[in-house]
Design a protein around this motif. Structure first.
Motif, PDB file in Angstrom:
ATOM      1  N   GLU A 285       0.839  -1.209   0.000  1.00  0.00           N
ATOM      2  CA  GLU A 285       0.000   0.000   0.000  1.00  0.00           C
ATOM      3  C   GLU A 285       0.869   1.254   0.000  1.00  0.00           C
ATOM      4  O   GLU A 285       0.585   2.218  -0.700  1.00  0.00           O
ATOM      5  CB  GLU A 285      -0.939   0.019   1.223  1.00  0.00           C
ATOM      6  N   THR A 286       1.928   1.211   0.820  1.00  0.00           N
ATOM      7  CA  THR A 286       2.818   2.379   0.896  1.00  0.00           C
ATOM      8  C   THR A 286       3.484   2.618  -0.450  1.00  0.00           C
ATOM      9  O   THR A 286       3.571   3.759  -0.925  1.00  0.00           O
ATOM     10  CB  THR A 286       3.901   2.158   1.981  1.00  0.00           C
ATOM     11  N   ASP A 287       3.948   1.526  -1.057  1.00  0.00           N
ATOM     12  CA  ASP A 287       4.673   1.655  -2.333  1.00  0.00           C
ATOM     13  C   ASP A 287       3.808   2.244  -3.439  1.00  0.00           C
ATOM     14  O   ASP A 287       4.320   2.908  -4.343  1.00  0.00           O
ATOM     15  CB  ASP A 287       5.230   0.296  -2.769  1.00  0.00           C
ATOM     16  N   LYS A 288       2.491   1.970  -3.338  1.00  0.00           N
ATOM     17  CA  LYS A 288       1.596   2.523  -4.361  1.00  0.00           C
ATOM     18  C   LYS A 288       1.717   4.046  -4.405  1.00  0.00           C
ATOM     19  O   LYS A 288       1.584   4.668  -5.445  1.00  0.00           O
ATOM     20  CB  LYS A 288       0.134   2.147  -4.050  1.00  0.00           C
ATOM     21  N   VAL A 289       1.925   4.636  -3.231  1.00  0.00           N
ATOM     22  CA  VAL A 289       2.044   6.097  -3.164  1.00  0.00           C
ATOM     23  C   VAL A 289       3.510   6.529  -3.226  1.00  0.00           C
ATOM     24  O   VAL A 289       3.862   7.505  -3.890  1.00  0.00           O
ATOM     25  CB  VAL A 289       1.417   6.608  -1.835  1.00  0.00           C
ATOM     26  N   LEU A 290       4.348   5.765  -2.530  1.00  0.00           N
ATOM     27  CA  LEU A 290       5.739   6.176  -2.366  1.00  0.00           C
ATOM     28  C   LEU A 290       6.552   6.053  -3.657  1.00  0.00           C
ATOM     29  O   LEU A 290       7.314   6.973  -4.005  1.00  0.00           O
ATOM     30  CB  LEU A 290       6.379   5.346  -1.248  1.00  0.00           C
ATOM     31  N   LYS A 291       6.384   4.938  -4.350  1.00  0.00           N
ATOM     32  CA  LYS A 291       7.227   4.716  -5.534  1.00  0.00           C
ATOM     33  C   LYS A 291       7.063   5.806  -6.588  1.00  0.00           C
ATOM     34  O   LYS A 291       8.065   6.326  -7.093  1.00  0.00           O
ATOM     35  CB  LYS A 291       6.966   3.328  -6.120  1.00  0.00           C
ATOM     36  N   PRO A 292       5.822   6.199  -6.906  1.00  0.00           N
ATOM     37  CA  PRO A 292       5.703   7.303  -7.873  1.00  0.00           C
ATOM     38  C   PRO A 292       6.375   8.592  -7.382  1.00  0.00           C
ATOM     39  O   PRO A 292       6.965   9.328  -8.179  1.00  0.00           O
ATOM     40  CB  PRO A 292       4.194   7.504  -8.010  1.00  0.00           C
ATOM     41  N   GLN A 293       6.276   8.806  -6.060  1.00  0.00           N
ATOM     42  CA  GLN A 293       6.906  10.023  -5.515  1.00  0.00           C
ATOM     43  C   GLN A 293       8.420   9.968  -5.677  1.00  0.00           C
ATOM     44  O   GLN A 293       9.060  10.943  -6.096  1.00  0.00           O
ATOM     45  CB  GLN A 293       6.582  10.172  -4.025  1.00  0.00           C
ATOM     46  N   LEU A 294       8.993   8.798  -5.347  1.00  0.00           N
ATOM     47  CA  LEU A 294      10.448   8.655  -5.432  1.00  0.00           C
ATOM     48  C   LEU A 294      10.914   8.712  -6.885  1.00  0.00           C
ATOM     49  O   LEU A 294      11.956   9.298  -7.205  1.00  0.00           O
ATOM     50  CB  LEU A 294      10.887   7.341  -4.778  1.00  0.00           C
ATOM     51  N   GLU A 295      10.125   8.106  -7.754  1.00  0.00           N
ATOM     52  CA  GLU A 295      10.496   8.107  -9.168  1.00  0.00           C
ATOM     53  C   GLU A 295      10.492   9.538  -9.723  1.00  0.00           C
ATOM     54  O   GLU A 295      11.401   9.946 -10.451  1.00  0.00           O
ATOM     55  CB  GLU A 295       9.538   7.214  -9.968  1.00  0.00           C
ATOM     56  N   GLU A 296       9.459  10.255  -9.338  1.00  0.00           N
ATOM     57  CA  GLU A 296       9.359  11.667  -9.741  1.00  0.00           C
ATOM     58  C   GLU A 296      10.582  12.438  -9.232  1.00  0.00           C
ATOM     59  O   GLU A 296      11.173  13.251  -9.950  1.00  0.00           O
ATOM     60  CB  GLU A 296       8.058  12.237  -9.148  1.00  0.00           C
ATOM     61  N   LEU A 297      10.941  12.117  -7.978  1.00  0.00           N
ATOM     62  CA  LEU A 297      12.076  12.802  -7.339  1.00  0.00           C
ATOM     63  C   LEU A 297      13.367  12.520  -8.111  1.00  0.00           C
ATOM     64  O   LEU A 297      14.116  13.436  -8.472  1.00  0.00           O
ATOM     65  CB  LEU A 297      12.191  12.255  -5.906  1.00  0.00           C
ATOM     66  N   ILE A 298      13.603  11.248  -8.389  1.00  0.00           N
ATOM     67  CA  ILE A 298      14.872  10.860  -9.013  1.00  0.00           C
ATOM     68  C   ILE A 298      14.895  11.209 -10.499  1.00  0.00           C
ATOM     69  O   ILE A 298      15.901  11.678 -11.024  1.00  0.00           O
ATOM     70  CB  ILE A 298      15.133   9.349  -8.794  1.00  0.00           C
ATOM     71  N   ARG A 299      13.802  10.977 -11.179  1.00  0.00           N
ATOM     72  CA  ARG A 299      13.806  11.178 -12.635  1.00  0.00           C
ATOM     73  C   ARG A 299      13.616  12.644 -13.030  1.00  0.00           C
ATOM     74  O   ARG A 299      14.045  13.060 -14.095  1.00  0.00           O
ATOM     75  CB  ARG A 299      12.724  10.329 -13.295  1.00  0.00           C
ATOM     76  N   LYS A 300      12.900  13.415 -12.172  1.00  0.00           N
ATOM     77  CA  LYS A 300      12.597  14.789 -12.599  1.00  0.00           C
ATOM     78  C   LYS A 300      13.138  15.871 -11.665  1.00  0.00           C
ATOM     79  O   LYS A 300      13.682  16.868 -12.121  1.00  0.00           O
ATOM     80  CB  LYS A 300      11.077  14.962 -12.747  1.00  0.00           C
ATOM     81  N   GLN A 301      12.948  15.685 -10.366  1.00  0.00           N
ATOM     82  CA  GLN A 301      13.257  16.815  -9.468  1.00  0.00           C
ATOM     83  C   GLN A 301      14.746  16.974  -9.171  1.00  0.00           C
ATOM     84  O   GLN A 301      15.242  18.091  -9.081  1.00  0.00           O
ATOM     85  CB  GLN A 301      12.467  16.676  -8.164  1.00  0.00           C
ATOM     86  N   ILE A 302      15.425  15.859  -8.975  1.00  0.00           N
ATOM     87  CA  ILE A 302      16.859  15.978  -8.698  1.00  0.00           C
ATOM     88  C   ILE A 302      17.606  16.063 -10.030  1.00  0.00           C
ATOM     89  O   ILE A 302      17.496  15.175 -10.868  1.00  0.00           O
ATOM     90  CB  ILE A 302      17.382  14.787  -7.868  1.00  0.00           C
ATOM     91  N   SER A 303      18.357  17.132 -10.165  1.00  0.00           N
ATOM     92  CA  SER A 303      19.149  17.281 -11.386  1.00  0.00           C
ATOM     93  C   SER A 303      20.509  16.615 -11.161  1.00  0.00           C
ATOM     94  O   SER A 303      21.202  16.923 -10.183  1.00  0.00           O
ATOM     95  CB  SER A 303      19.326  18.765 -11.707  1.00  0.00           C
ATOM     96  N   PHE A 304      20.868  15.713 -12.062  1.00  0.00           N
ATOM     97  CA  PHE A 304      22.166  15.022 -11.926  1.00  0.00           C
ATOM     98  C   PHE A 304      23.233  15.642 -12.834  1.00  0.00           C
ATOM     99  O   PHE A 304      24.238  15.018 -13.135  1.00  0.00           O
ATOM    100  CB  PHE A 304      22.004  13.530 -12.222  1.00  0.00           C
ATOM    101  N   SER A 305      23.004  16.884 -13.224  1.00  0.00           N
ATOM    102  CA  SER A 305      23.984  17.541 -14.105  1.00  0.00           C
ATOM    103  C   SER A 305      25.322  17.735 -13.393  1.00  0.00           C
ATOM    104  O   SER A 305      26.358  17.904 -14.028  1.00  0.00           O
ATOM    105  CB  SER A 305      23.439  18.886 -14.590  1.00  0.00           C
ATOM    106  N   PHE A 306      25.306  17.681 -12.059  1.00  0.00           N
ATOM    107  CA  PHE A 306      26.553  17.889 -11.305  1.00  0.00           C
ATOM    108  C   PHE A 306      27.517  16.717 -11.436  1.00  0.00           C
ATOM    109  O   PHE A 306      28.712  16.866 -11.194  1.00  0.00           O
ATOM    110  CB  PHE A 306      26.245  18.126  -9.818  1.00  0.00           C
ATOM    111  N   VAL A 307      27.009  15.541 -11.855  1.00  0.00           N
ATOM    112  CA  VAL A 307      27.871  14.355 -11.824  1.00  0.00           C
ATOM    113  C   VAL A 307      29.097  14.504 -12.735  1.00  0.00           C
ATOM    114  O   VAL A 307      30.183  14.027 -12.403  1.00  0.00           O
ATOM    115  CB  VAL A 307      27.110  13.047 -12.176  1.00  0.00           C
ATOM    116  N   SER A 308      28.902  15.164 -13.872  1.00  0.00           N
ATOM    117  CA  SER A 308      30.049  15.312 -14.783  1.00  0.00           C
ATOM    118  C   SER A 308      31.063  16.328 -14.261  1.00  0.00           C
ATOM    119  O   SER A 308      32.197  16.386 -14.729  1.00  0.00           O
ATOM    120  CB  SER A 308      29.560  15.702 -16.176  1.00  0.00           C
TER     121      SER A 308
END
Lengths: 393, 309
Positions: free
Chosen positions: B73-96
């Motif tokens: 039940e938690t994952d139903k809500v949490l996973k989309p939030q985390l995916e949004e966070l990792i795929r869209k909100q956190i910018s990984f441009s700093f890695v290079s």
């Protein structure tokens, strides 16, 4: 089953009784607010020279208010007597205020005025040497202001006065201040009257007595008497009417003017061997009203100052830190520090708060971290519908 | 769905619908329900083991079932939030910018997402995600970095001069967020306790343990910069033990702990200090216990005091 029924019925009765009492208390609070307005207007009307009709109506309103509060006091006193808590009522529940602001006022202030108005008289209030009595009557009237202390509870909603402790302390200190002010005024009035300390009242009385003496000397010679009257008309502007053996020899104004401009207490009356004199003492009554308004304003400002200035200060330096520490000690997940104002940091309460902030909260935080658990916001009631009922022993 | 699991899900959904939990994030709700189950085990066992629910099962089996239902039940809500966070909100441009050879941003994101899903599978790591996720959602790093860079004090010096990050403030914030997400991965190297919901949210580890874990992670996540991995893993090491820990790791440790203790307050009591100021003040006194950098705590305390947080 019948037990349950009777319990419910008695609870309903209690509920109805409670709402009636609450309604009556609201009526009393409303009456207190109105009587304070009436007290102010009564004096303001004198200073502003309002029509006598309006002033008389205000006096009558004061009488009915005093009657209402006398009845209220007697009812409360009766119930206190029945409940064997007269001492508690008169002291802790401030029944003494109810008493001072009702029966003495009805007996010595509004009662006599109302009687005069209702019987169409007026002489009684203008009897010679009445000035001192008038002053005392006015001073007694100030006791009405004590009623302010009864309505302090309606200020509870004001910011910072939510703590019962703060309310009690602010109410106590306000009661002491207002009472001291009123008692000082009453004491000084009685004291100056008893010892005949010279003042405006004695100057008025002496002048009226001297006028009467002067005219009395002239009664043997009608020519001199007429001449003296003419002199007094020009020099004693407060001399209104002179009667000799029932015949009016001098009247400064018409009867219509007297009826429209002179309320009970606005004039005084002196009588000497067939000689009757009426004096205008409105200037003196105005002086008394000015003093009354001054005391009224002082008391209002004292009450407001305690409520709006002292009360927040008390909350800031006493009840608020206690409230925060109590929550921190009581609630598992309440970890807010007490704010310690720099200027009060040496106060005992803030010394304690520093210990709470610097010793207790860090220890609590570590203990919680070691347990690894936070406060549960759910309880078994959430699933009570699936749990078997506990058997009563 | 298995009828037993369906019954467990119904029970869990009933608990989740409680208004008292409305303001909490999914992981906090999960923590609350697990704690509720453990605390009230004795009262719940007779009913939950009855024919109406899970007949013939022991409490541990019931708890396992409920835990499975709860995490689903938690994952139903949490996973989309985390995916949004990792795929869209956190910018990984700093890695290079933080390492010599180029790493494709998308591949880095993908590995971060895969790692996060792995973390969600292990109860201890899952529990450890509460602090970091709350910290990211509430943008603690962004708020404090902004003030810190205005004042150019200790935190700014540590990030720019000691750690030598040549990044914009926004990129440093994203780097700290990524470090926060990597922080629970230390739990992948710890032994699980087996009982759902138990286990400490965060434990300090020895530098050697972190070093071993880092070697392993480097091998597994080749598209995540080693500097970032090091920050995530070493944020679990006490600063008292290792004074060389990166500033981003030290900040991640502090914000993760703040996130764990974060509780939205509708109205602050008169006479009480603000939540952040209180927390930093208390934590300053326990800095050795938690292994935090006291100077960073001091600076954050000052910022919280001045900003009324």
């Amino acid at each position: 089953m019948s037990d349950n029924k009777s319990t419910v019925q008695s609870a309903k009765r209690r509920g109805n009784g409670g709402s009636v009492v609450a309604f009556l208390e609201s009526v009393v609070i409303g009456a207190i607010l109105l009587v304070l307005v009436q007290t102010f207007l009564e004096d303001y009307a004198v200073l502003s020279g309002w029509n006598v009709d309006i002033r008389n109506k205000l006096l009558l309103a004061g009488f009915f208010f005093d009657l209402f509060f006398t009845i209220e006091f007697l009812i409360r006193f009766y119930y206190a007597l029945m409940g064997r808590r007269v001492g508690r009522y008169l002291t802790l529940e401030r029944g003494w205020i109810d008493f001072l602001a009702s029966i003495p006022l009805l007996m010595f202030n509004s009662g006599p005025f109302a009687l005069t108005l209702l019987t169409g008289g007026g002489i009684a209030l203008g009897l010679g040497g009445i000035l001192n009595l008038l002053k005392v009557i006015k001073a007694i009237r100030i006791a009405r202001i004590l009623r302010f202390l009864r309505i302090i509870k309606i200020f509870r909603k004001i910011k910072n006065v939510s703590s019962p402790m703060a309310q009690r302390h602010v109410a106590s200190i306000t009661a002491i201040s207002v009472t001291v002010t009123v008692v000082c005024l009453l004491f000084f009035t009685f004291f100056s009257t008893t010892l005949r300390i010279n003042g405006l009242d004695t100057a008025f009385s002496d002048q009226q007595a001297a006028t009467a003496d002067y005219l009395e000397e002239k009664t043997n010679d009608p020519g001199d008497f007429i001449l003296a009257l003419e002199t007094l008309r020009q020099t004693r502007t407060n001399l209104l009417i002179v009667k000799y053996r029932g015949q009016t020899l001098f009247s400064r104004f018409s009867n219509d003017y007297y009826s429209q401009s002179f309320a009970p207490g606005d004039y005084s009356y002196l009588s000497r061997d067939g000689l009757e004199l009426f004096f205008d003492q409105r200037s003196y009554v105005s002086q008394l009203s000015r003093e009354s308004i001054l005391f009224f304003v002082i008391v209002v400002l004292v009450v407001l100052a305690y409520l709006l200035i002292y009360s927040p200060h008390f909350a800031l330096t006493v009840t608020d830190p206690i409230h925060v520490m109590r929550r921190g000690l009581e609630e598992t997940d309440y970890n807010l520090e007490v704010k310690v104002p720099e200027r009060y940091q040496r106060d005992d309460i803030f010394e304690l708060a520093k210990l709470y902030n610097e010793k207790y909260l860090p220890l609590k935080d570590r203990a919680q971290n070691e347990e690894g658990e936070s406060l549960i916001q759910l309880d078994l009631a959430e699933v009570s519908h699936i749990l078997p009922e506990e058997k009563e022993s | 769905m298995d009828p037993t699991l369906a019954r467990a899900a119904a029970f869990i959904n009933h608990l989740l619908s409680n208004p008292a939990l409305n303001t909490l994030n999914p992981l906090k709700k999960e923590e609350q329900i697990l704690q509720f189950l453990r605390t009230n085990a004795q009262s719940l066992v007779p009913t939950l083991a009855s024919p109406q629910f899970f007949p013939g099962k022991s409490w541990n089996q019931i708890l396992q079932l409920l835990y499975t239902a709860l995490t689903r039940e938690t994952d139903k809500v949490l996973k989309p939030q985390l995916e949004e966070l990792i795929r869209k909100q956190i910018s990984f441009s700093f890695v290079s910018e933080i390492q010599p050879h180029r790493i494709p941003e998308d591949q880095c994101r993908q590995q971060m997402w895969e790692l996060t899903q792995r973390l969600l599978q292990k109860p201890e790591a899952r529990k450890s995600l509460l602090g970091p996720v709350t910290a990211i959602m509430n943008d603690f790093a962004g708020r404090y970095l902004e003030k810190s860079f205005e004042d150019r004090q200790y935190v700014h010096f540590e990030l720019t001069k000691v750690q030598r990050l040549r990044l914009e403030i926004e990129d440093i914030k994203h780097m700290i967020h990524a470090t926060l997400l990597l922080r629970p991965s230390i739990q992948l190297f710890s032994e699980g306790r087996g009982t759902p919901g138990e286990g400490v949210e965060s434990v300090l580890v020895q530098p050697q343990f972190a070093a071993t874990a880092l070697d392993s992670m480097k091998a597994q996540l080749q598209n995540v910069p080693p500097e970032l991995l090091r920050g995530g893993l070493y944020s679990n090491v006490s600063f008292e033990e290792d004074k060389q820990i990166d500033a981003t790791a030290r900040l991640a440790a502090i914000f993760s702990s703040r996130g764990k203790n974060y509780k939205p307050i509708a109205r602050l009591d008169r006479g009480a200090s603000t939540p952040d100021r209180s927390w930093f003040s208390i934590t300053r006194r326990n800095y050795k216990y938690y292994g935090f950098d006291i100077k960073m705590l001091d600076e954050c305390y000052k910022i919280a005091s001045e900003s009324g947080w």
